[in-house]
Motif scaffolding. Structure first.
Motif, PDB file in Angstrom:
ATOM      1  N   TYR A 273       0.841  -1.210   0.000  1.00  0.00           N
ATOM      2  CA  TYR A 273       0.000   0.000   0.000  1.00  0.00           C
ATOM      3  C   TYR A 273       0.876   1.261   0.000  1.00  0.00           C
ATOM      4  N   ARG A 274       1.856   1.260   0.879  1.00  0.00           N
ATOM      5  CA  ARG A 274       2.688   2.469   0.993  1.00  0.00           C
ATOM      6  C   ARG A 274       3.514   2.717  -0.269  1.00  0.00           C
ATOM      7  N   CYS A 275       3.812   1.651  -0.999  1.00  0.00           N
ATOM      8  CA  CYS A 275       4.595   1.807  -2.241  1.00  0.00           C
ATOM      9  C   CYS A 275       3.700   2.052  -3.446  1.00  0.00           C
ATOM     10  N   GLY A 276       2.403   2.145  -3.229  1.00  0.00           N
ATOM     11  CA  GLY A 276       1.481   2.428  -4.333  1.00  0.00           C
ATOM     12  C   GLY A 276       1.189   1.213  -5.210  1.00  0.00           C
ATOM     13  N   LEU A 277       1.512   0.019  -4.725  1.00  0.00           N
ATOM     14  CA  LEU A 277       1.227  -1.183  -5.525  1.00  0.00           C
ATOM     15  C   LEU A 277      -0.237  -1.602  -5.379  1.00  0.00           C
ATOM     16  N   THR A 278      -0.883  -1.161  -4.303  1.00  0.00           N
ATOM     17  CA  THR A 278      -2.304  -1.458  -4.090  1.00  0.00           C
ATOM     18  C   THR A 278      -3.006  -0.184  -3.608  1.00  0.00           C
ATOM     19  N   LYS A 279      -4.310  -0.157  -3.812  1.00  0.00           N
ATOM     20  CA  LYS A 279      -5.061   1.041  -3.386  1.00  0.00           C
ATOM     21  C   LYS A 279      -5.622   0.889  -1.971  1.00  0.00           C
ATOM     22  N   THR A 280      -5.562  -0.355  -1.459  1.00  0.00           N
ATOM     23  CA  THR A 280      -6.137  -0.602  -0.139  1.00  0.00           C
ATOM     24  C   THR A 280      -5.049  -1.113   0.804  1.00  0.00           C
ATOM     25  N   ASP A 281      -5.077  -0.628   2.038  1.00  0.00           N
ATOM     26  CA  ASP A 281      -4.148  -1.170   3.045  1.00  0.00           C
ATOM     27  C   ASP A 281      -4.893  -2.243   3.844  1.00  0.00           C
ATOM     28  N   CYS A 282      -4.565  -3.510   3.556  1.00  0.00           N
ATOM     29  CA  CYS A 282      -5.258  -4.630   4.228  1.00  0.00           C
ATOM     30  C   CYS A 282      -4.545  -5.025   5.515  1.00  0.00           C
ATOM     31  N   SER A 283      -3.420  -4.391   5.830  1.00  0.00           N
ATOM     32  CA  SER A 283      -2.577  -4.900   6.914  1.00  0.00           C
ATOM     33  C   SER A 283      -3.283  -4.859   8.270  1.00  0.00           C
ATOM     34  N   GLY A 284      -4.092  -3.797   8.505  1.00  0.00           N
ATOM     35  CA  GLY A 284      -4.742  -3.666   9.809  1.00  0.00           C
ATOM     36  C   GLY A 284      -5.725  -4.798  10.064  1.00  0.00           C
ATOM     37  N   GLU A 285      -6.531  -5.110   9.057  1.00  0.00           N
ATOM     38  CA  GLU A 285      -7.540  -6.172   9.240  1.00  0.00           C
ATOM     39  C   GLU A 285      -6.879  -7.545   9.373  1.00  0.00           C
ATOM     40  N   ILE A 286      -5.817  -7.762   8.599  1.00  0.00           N
ATOM     41  CA  ILE A 286      -5.120  -9.061   8.698  1.00  0.00           C
ATOM     42  C   ILE A 286      -4.487  -9.190  10.085  1.00  0.00           C
ATOM     43  N   ALA A 287      -3.857  -8.099  10.545  1.00  0.00           N
ATOM     44  CA  ALA A 287      -3.208  -8.136  11.863  1.00  0.00           C
ATOM     45  C   ALA A 287      -4.246  -8.420  12.959  1.00  0.00           C
ATOM     46  N   ALA A 288      -5.404  -7.765  12.872  1.00  0.00           N
ATOM     47  CA  ALA A 288      -6.426  -7.949  13.915  1.00  0.00           C
ATOM     48  C   ALA A 288      -6.890  -9.409  13.960  1.00  0.00           C
ATOM     49  N   LEU A 289      -7.052 -10.024  12.793  1.00  0.00           N
ATOM     50  CA  LEU A 289      -7.529 -11.420  12.783  1.00  0.00           C
ATOM     51  C   LEU A 289      -6.439 -12.370  13.296  1.00  0.00           C
ATOM     52  N   LEU A 290      -5.191 -12.097  12.928  1.00  0.00           N
ATOM     53  CA  LEU A 290      -4.096 -12.929  13.452  1.00  0.00           C
ATOM     54  C   LEU A 290      -4.056 -12.842  14.978  1.00  0.00           C
ATOM     55  N   GLN A 291      -4.207 -11.613  15.488  1.00  0.00           N
ATOM     56  CA  GLN A 291      -4.181 -11.434  16.958  1.00  0.00           C
ATOM     57  C   GLN A 291      -5.346 -12.156  17.613  1.00  0.00           C
ATOM     58  N   GLN A 292      -6.493 -12.133  16.957  1.00  0.00           N
ATOM     59  CA  GLN A 292      -7.672 -12.842  17.501  1.00  0.00           C
ATOM     60  C   GLN A 292      -7.364 -14.319  17.722  1.00  0.00           C
ATOM     61  N   TYR A 293      -6.492 -14.877  16.868  1.00  0.00           N
ATOM     62  CA  TYR A 293      -6.152 -16.303  16.997  1.00  0.00           C
ATOM     63  C   TYR A 293      -4.775 -16.511  17.653  1.00  0.00           C
ATOM     64  N   GLY A 294      -4.321 -15.480  18.388  1.00  0.00           N
ATOM     65  CA  GLY A 294      -3.125 -15.646  19.224  1.00  0.00           C
ATOM     66  C   GLY A 294      -1.810 -15.597  18.468  1.00  0.00           C
ATOM     67  N   LEU A 295      -1.814 -14.967  17.293  1.00  0.00           N
ATOM     68  CA  LEU A 295      -0.587 -14.927  16.487  1.00  0.00           C
ATOM     69  C   LEU A 295       0.045 -13.530  16.509  1.00  0.00           C
ATOM     70  N   PRO A 296       1.377 -13.470  16.442  1.00  0.00           N
ATOM     71  CA  PRO A 296       2.051 -12.157  16.443  1.00  0.00           C
ATOM     72  C   PRO A 296       1.934 -11.477  15.081  1.00  0.00           C
ATOM     73  N   THR A 297       2.196 -10.166  15.061  1.00  0.00           N
ATOM     74  CA  THR A 297       2.035  -9.416  13.805  1.00  0.00           C
ATOM     75  C   THR A 297       3.218  -8.498  13.496  1.00  0.00           C
ATOM     76  N   GLU A 298       4.196  -8.464  14.372  1.00  0.00           N
ATOM     77  CA  GLU A 298       5.348  -7.567  14.147  1.00  0.00           C
ATOM     78  C   GLU A 298       6.647  -8.333  14.359  1.00  0.00           C
ATOM     79  N   THR A 299       7.711  -7.832  13.740  1.00  0.00           N
ATOM     80  CA  THR A 299       9.035  -8.430  13.946  1.00  0.00           C
ATOM     81  C   THR A 299      10.038  -7.353  14.346  1.00  0.00           C
ATOM     82  N   THR A 300      11.077  -7.760  15.062  1.00  0.00           N
ATOM     83  CA  THR A 300      12.114  -6.795  15.446  1.00  0.00           C
ATOM     84  C   THR A 300      13.324  -6.888  14.503  1.00  0.00           C
TER      85      THR A 300
END
Ligand code: NAD
Ligand code: GLY
Length: 352
Positions: A273-300
């Motif tokens: 999304y930030r690079c203009g390859l897509t018009k929609t940022d899906c990252s927030g919804e994907i992250a929320a669903l992963l968290q709902q099932y106990g999965l991490p969403t960020e890396t260090t």
């Protein structure tokens, strides 16, 4: 119970239901002429389910053999494969016999590859016992072992004769391994099916296993029918995997595959999304669903470290790399870039 027909180079049925282990004998009898059924499993699944499966095969009239290896990815190698092939030969298993892969993706990949090469091919039946194996690895005929240079570098496309998915076996899975499988389930929704993604949000997948597994298998069935040998559209199933494999590698495999793929999906969606390859940022919804099932969403890990690992993947070809990006939730596309464009894309995804 649901039956899903797969139309690949070999046609077969995926049976999904509760308590199906007791049908293994009848299932193998229905799809092979075998006299001997060889149950291949790992040392954890062996203690949980092998006795029931062996009994049931014997009741159906098979001579049975059992080959057990230590659980985990470390066993998915040429040494264990060689041991299994020697075991088959020593026990006079013939081309007319059948291998039954009882376990997760490691068992299915290793036993499937042995079936593909032993005497140039013997029948095999997949009996998946992890969520990942039920929704992904038992269907579609990818079989492999790992080489020192990387994962799944020696293998074959070799379809099973049948898949028998008894989701009651998932009740003994540790939570973390169930969650790993959920990353792949969420991946199917994000790639192909917005309504399924929403279903996972609104329902607890644990309580809807038949629906969840059947939807994933149907989506995989369709993509395999179109591109069995992974020359195009099947590549969509790798959403999250380029960065996921890099995260797994950077962590020396202490971060699980499902966790890493989940983070990879979030990071790449945001970057696209930030690079203009897509018009929609899906990252927030994907992250929320992963968290709902106990999965991490960020890396260090840094963008540089992830990029270096991603580009050292031995399966990557030449000066280009294909990313899978969500145009919208439920609709991913393949997007090939020059390898030198990867670092700035990852950096964009990681900016605060
Ligand atoms: P796995 O097979 O290692 O199983 C994970 C752990 O769960 C193991 O310790 C196993 O002993 C244990 N286990 C299995 N069933 C159990 C049960 N019912 N109760 C309790 N414990 C149980 O891992 P996985 O996640 O199933 O599969 C990962 C493998 O699958 C990787 O090697 C990956 O490359 C492969 N894979 C293949 C494909 C394909 O298309 N062939 C697709 C995705 C992944
Ligand atoms: N799991 C990826 C594939 O089957 O192609």
């Amino acid at each position: 119970m649901q039956n899903i027909e797969v139309q690949a180079s070999r046609k077969y049925t995926v049976q999904i239901g509760a308590g199906l282990l007791k049908n293994v004998g009848a299932c193998v009898r229905a799809v092979t002429q075998a006299e001997t059924a060889v149950v291949v499993t790992d040392d954890i699944v062996d203690g949980l389910y092998a006795a029931q499966v062996l009994d049931c095969l014997q009741e159906a009239g098979f001579r049975t053999l059992r080959f057990v290896f230590p659980n985990g990815e470390a066993s998915k190698n040429l040494t264990v494969l060689g041991r299994l092939l020697e075991f088959l030969a020593e026990n006079h298993v013939t081309r007319a016999d059948c291998i039954v892969a009882l376990g997760g993706g490691v068992v299915g990949d290793l036993a499937g590859f042995a079936a593909a090469v032993y005497q140039r091919g013997v029948d095999f039946v997949q009996v998946p016992t992890t969520l990942l194996a039920c929704v992904d690895s038992s269907v579609g005929g990818k079989t492999a072992v790992d080489l020192k240079a990387g994962k799944n570098l020696a293998g074959a496309f070799y379809q099973p004769k049948a898949v028998l998915c008894d989701y009651e076996t998932l009740s003994t899975l540790p939570d973390a391994i169930f969650a790993d499988g959920m990353a792949e389930v969420i991946k199917y929704g994000a790639i192909f099916d917005r309504a399924f993604f929403d279903f996972l949000k609104e329902n607890d997948a644990h309580a809807a296993l038949e629906t969840v597994i059947a939807r994933c298998v149907t989506l995989k069935r369709d993509v395999v029918a179109e591109d069995e040998t992974d020359r195009g559209r099947r590549g969509l199933l790798n959403f999250g995997h380029t960065l996921g494999h890099a995260i797994e590698g950077c962590s020396n495999f202490t971060i699980s595959h499902g966790s890493a793929v989940g983070i990879g999906m979030v990071l790449l969606s945001r970057a696209a999304y930030r690079c203009g390859l897509t018009k929609t940022d899906c990252s927030g919804e994907i992250a929320a669903l992963l968290q709902q099932y106990g999965l991490p969403t960020e890396t260090t890990y840094t963008a540089e470290a992830l990029c270096e690992k991603a580009l050292s993947d031995k399966k990557r070809s030449g000066s280009h790399i294909t990313l899978i990006i969500p145009e919208t939730l439920g609709h991913c596309v393949l997007h090939t870039i020059e390898t030198k464009a990867l670092l700035p894309i990852i950096q964009k995804g990681m900016e605060a």
